[in-house]
Structure formats: C-alpha cells, structure tokens
Scaffold this active site. Structure first.
Site, mmCIF file in Angstrom:
data_model
loop_
_atom_site.group_PDB
_atom_site.id
_atom_site.type_symbol
_atom_site.label_atom_id
_atom_site.label_comp_id
_atom_site.label_asym_id
_atom_site.label_seq_id
_atom_site.Cartn_x
_atom_site.Cartn_y
_atom_site.Cartn_z
ATOM 1 C CG ASP A 315 -54.797 2.621 18.077
ATOM 2 O OD1 ASP A 315 -54.117 1.676 17.640
ATOM 3 O OD2 ASP A 315 -55.044 2.777 19.286
ATOM 4 N NE ARG A 346 -56.011 -2.184 13.363
ATOM 5 C CZ ARG A 346 -56.158 -1.653 14.562
ATOM 6 N NH1 ARG A 346 -55.325 -0.712 14.980
ATOM 7 N NH2 ARG A 346 -57.139 -2.046 15.350
ATOM 8 N NE ARG A 390 -58.083 1.525 16.983
ATOM 9 C CZ ARG A 390 -58.823 2.213 17.861
ATOM 10 N NH1 ARG A 390 -59.752 3.043 17.429
ATOM 11 N NH2 ARG A 390 -58.636 2.077 19.154
HETATM 12 C C1 S3P Z 1 -52.903 1.260 23.503
HETATM 13 C C2 S3P Z 1 -51.673 1.227 22.901
HETATM 14 C C3 S3P Z 1 -51.479 0.883 21.490
HETATM 15 C C4 S3P Z 1 -52.778 0.987 20.714
HETATM 16 C C5 S3P Z 1 -53.917 0.331 21.424
HETATM 17 C C6 S3P Z 1 -54.147 0.986 22.776
HETATM 18 C C7 S3P Z 1 -52.975 1.614 24.925
HETATM 19 O O1 S3P Z 1 -51.020 -0.434 21.397
HETATM 20 O O2 S3P Z 1 -52.619 0.428 19.426
HETATM 21 O O3 S3P Z 1 -55.116 0.420 20.674
HETATM 22 O O4 S3P Z 1 -54.075 1.920 25.429
HETATM 23 O O5 S3P Z 1 -51.929 1.588 25.575
HETATM 24 P P1 S3P Z 1 -49.457 -0.831 21.493
HETATM 25 O O6 S3P Z 1 -49.003 -0.559 22.859
HETATM 26 O O7 S3P Z 1 -49.411 -2.289 21.156
HETATM 27 O O8 S3P Z 1 -48.785 0.035 20.466
#
Ligand code: S3P
Length: 431
Positions: A315, A346, A390
């Site tokens: 992120d 992104r 973001r």
């Molecule tokens: C998150 C996992 C990530 C991240 C998201 C929050 C989480 O996503 O990008 O903002 O809290 O488990 P992905 O599991 O799709 O990678």
C-alpha cells in the site's frame, strides 16, 4: 522546487485500518463483549461496522477521544440474515474477509460495493470458500456482487494462497474458524499477519513466518480487548513529507511497526533514508513505536523488485514512487502486478499523473520505471485520483513540492483511510 518545512509531533495519525477491520470482525464472532480502543473513523472501517450492523451485530461506538467500539456477540453463528445486499462501499477488506464468515452462516447473503469495488477480482476468495462447501456465485467477470449460500459447518481446508494477499489468507482463516475440523493455511510470500496474531494463532514470542497457520474449527473464541495503534500505511505519507521537505524533525507517535507492514522503511533505509524508531514495545502481539524523521534524504532512487518486500509495502508503493520521482527524478518497480487490482489500477494511475507532470515513464505489466523529467510549461496539472485514497494522498504530498499547481479531482477520497489528511498536514506546516 519550493520546499516548505513541516515540524511537530503527530499523535493523531488515523488508527490502523487493517487492525480495525479485523478487531470488528473478530468481535462479531467472539463470545461476550469485545472492546476496541482507538477504532478508526476512516470510511473503510466504518463500512465494516455498518455491514456488521446490517447482519444484526450489536455495536456501540463512542466517538469521544478514545474512539472505543464495543461489540457483543454470542459467538461463531450469531449473525442474522440481511434483508438487503450488504454494502461494503470502497472496502475490499470488508468484502473479502466478511465473505469468509458469511460462507459458514446458514443463510443467503449478497455483498456489493461502490463502482471501484465492483470491478475488483473476487475469484481468489470464491474458490477456497467453494472448496469448503459454501455456494459462491460471482458476476461473469468474477467480480461482485458476491452471492453466498452458506454451509454450517464448513469443511476444513488445506490451502496455499495463490496470490500474495492478506485479505484472501484472512478470508480463509475466518472461514476455517467455522469448519468442523482442522485447516492448514500457508502462503508462498508472507503478507500482513494481523489476523493470525489477533486470533492467537501465532506465538507472539517467535513471530517469524510460520510454515502453516493451523486453525481448529468450531472452537469458541473468547471476547477480549484490542488497542489499535496508528496506521503504518498512513505514517508513510508523513515520512515522505519529512523526506521531501528535509524537515529537521517530525515525530510520529505509536505507529504499528509490525514487520509485515514496514517494508517501506526497509526500502527507504536501503536507499539511504533511515527513519529512527523509539519507544518500541509489544501490545497484544503487535509491535508499536514512534518514528523519528530527522533530516532524511535519498542517496539514490528507489529500485524495488523484491517480492517479499513488495508484499510488505504494497500500500506504500504509490507514495514511494512519487517520492522517489520527486527526490531523484527516477524510480524502478517490478513484480508488483497486484497494484493493478487495488482501489484503482495504481500502475496506470501513477504513470498517467507522473507523465502529466513531465516525468518520463515506461510501463510494464508488473510495474514501471521513471527515467527523468522534461520541462513543461503548464502551471496547473489536473491529477486524476480515480477516487483512490492512496493516489490522492501521494499527489497531495507532492503538491507541496512543485512549482506548478496540482489540482486533485477528488481530494476528499483520502477519507477512506485518513479523514483529516490535509488539515493535519497544514497544521504541521511552518509559515
Ligand atoms: C489489506 C491487505 C492488502 C492491502 C489492503 C489491506 C488487509 O490487500 O492492499 O489495503 O488489511 O488485509 P490484498 O490482500 O488484496 O493484498
């Protein structure tokens, strides 16, 4: 380049989004009263609470300074069917993790979201939940609406997540808690480990990557209290602000420093910008501490291609890309195809906006490089946020360090994870 100064001690970073989601979901399936201190006011976390309210969960939210949320539940199977589709808004975490719980409830549920969430890939959760016995139907494009006919109890599963995704891993863990047997869940590349930490599935004294997460299903979960530290991902924007402004001192208090979230600090340190930590301690298995940003600068451009680091900085990559482009004129990213599946694509969003500002970029399926910058005469650049918090915040930080005006089409979308983003930064600015 103009260079305003920012100074101060920040105690009001938003509470961690990932931990807030999980605390609420765990509360909804625990027996007794769960007390969550410092729950996030971000829109995504409020979407998790409103989705749980739709499912009949008893939730009290105290909006005073402690921001305490209290959840009462009778355990694993206490949710009630929702008469209307469950609205997850912009929150992929809400949709994917809640699906794991709904897969085990003896009723039918529909999960929907906003225009961005309705485009995001959901087959990654539909497959394991179907293997466990739930009936899960998606759109023709394998996106939401997700229709779930739950099976009580689910069957246990041995599962290795095929993509590096903490949401998928957590979805399967939540489902496995409702299975009549023992499940084993593993991942090739470790992603954030809050779910397993908060459920006591890993030993906090030896938190190195476990080969497998073992979940014994149908064991009641006893309600407990959680404290939510400041959001690691939110802190990255302030670290970037400190670095680009070369501010002598910016201190960020009580930040989540779980190593599965701090890949961005390693990437910065490898390029010469070492953020110091202080008051580091462990609360409920999570590492928390202060970040001290003192005269940070990059000695070389950021070049990111290590898959393990990418998973632990996923992120933060938009901010790191913009930061590196601004600080050095260059940036390099490979093996980050997951960035295309976020609130926006992104990679496209970053390249499009960086090119509008004169940066010279080359795009690949799994990343992009910034190779320099042309002089352009435009005094005002329209930044397309794609309503992605973001992207908005990354270019919001850049706007302080430009000789041109950056006009964001939707700065308000920062509230998805960081409601007071622009006012907090203005408060740190030295006149
Ligand atoms: C998150 C996992 C990530 C991240 C998201 C929050 C989480 O996503 O990008 O903002 O809290 O488990 P992905 O599991 O799709 O990678």
């Amino acid at each position: 380049m103009k260079r305003p100064q920012f100074r101060g001690t920040v105690t009001a970073l938003p509470p961690d989004k990932s931990i807030s989601h999980r605390a609420a979901l765990i509360g909804a399936i625990s027996t007794g009263e769960t007390r969550i201190e410092n729950f996030s006011a971000g829109e995504d976390n409020q979407s998790t609470l409103s989705a749980l309210l739709q499912l009949g969960v008893s939730i009290r939210q105290d909006l005073s300074s402690t921001r305490t949320v209290t959840i009462r539940s009778n355990g694993l199977f206490d949710l009630k069917p929702s008469q209307t589709p469950i609205q997850c808004n912009n929150s992929g975490s809400t949709m994917r993790m809640l699906a794991g719980i709904l897969a085990a409830q003896p009723f039918h549920s529909t999960l929907v979201g906003d225009a961005s969430l309705m485009k995001r890939p959901m087959k990654r959760i539909a497959l394991p939940l179907s293997q466990m016995g739930a009936q899960v139907t998606l759109s023709e494009a394998d996106t939401a609406p997700i229709e779930i006919r739950g099976k009580k109890p689910l069957s246990p599963i041995a599962y290795q997540t095929p993509v590096a995704s903490a949401q998928v891993k957590s979805c399967v863990i939540f489902a496995a808690l409702h299975a009549d047997g023992t499940s084993e869940i593993s991942e090739a590349i470790q992603t954030r480990n809050h779910t397993e930490t908060m459920l006591g599935l890993i030993n906090p004294d030896s938190p190195e990557k476990p080969d497998k997460i073992t979940v014994r299903g149908l064991n009641p979960i006893e309600a407990k209290s959680f404290f939510v530290p400041a959001d690691a991902s939110a802190s990255c924007f302030l670290v970037a602000l400190a670095l680009l402004s070369k501010s002598p001192e910016l201190v960020l208090k009580n930040v989540c420093l779980n190593p599965t979230r701090t890949g961005f600090l390693t990437i910065l340190a490898d390029a010469g910008a070492r953020v110091q930590t202080d008051h580091v301690r462990t609360i409920s298995g999570e590492t928390i501490g202060d970040l001290i940003c003192t005269n940070l600068s990059l000695e070389q451009p950021l070049r990111v291609s290590d898959k393990a680091l990418i998973a632990n900085a996923i992120d933060e990559l938009p901010m790191l890309a913009v930061l590196s482009a601004f600080a050095t004129g260059e940036f390099e990213l490979y093996h980050a195809e997951e960035l295309r599946t976020k609130e926006s694509d992104r990679i496209t969003a970053l390249v499009l906006n960086l090119e509008a500002m004169g940066f010279v970029c080359e795009t690949f399926p799994d990343g992009f490089v910034v190779k320099g910058r042309k002089t352009i005469s435009n005094k005002k650049i329209h930044i397309q946020t794609f309503n992605d918090h973001r992207i908005a915040m990354s270019f919001g930080i850049a706007s302080y360090f430009c000789n041109m005006e950056l006009a964001l089409d939707n700065p308000d979308c920062a509230a998805v994870s960081f409601p007071n983003f622009f006012s907090l930064i203005e408060g740190l600015k030295q006149s």
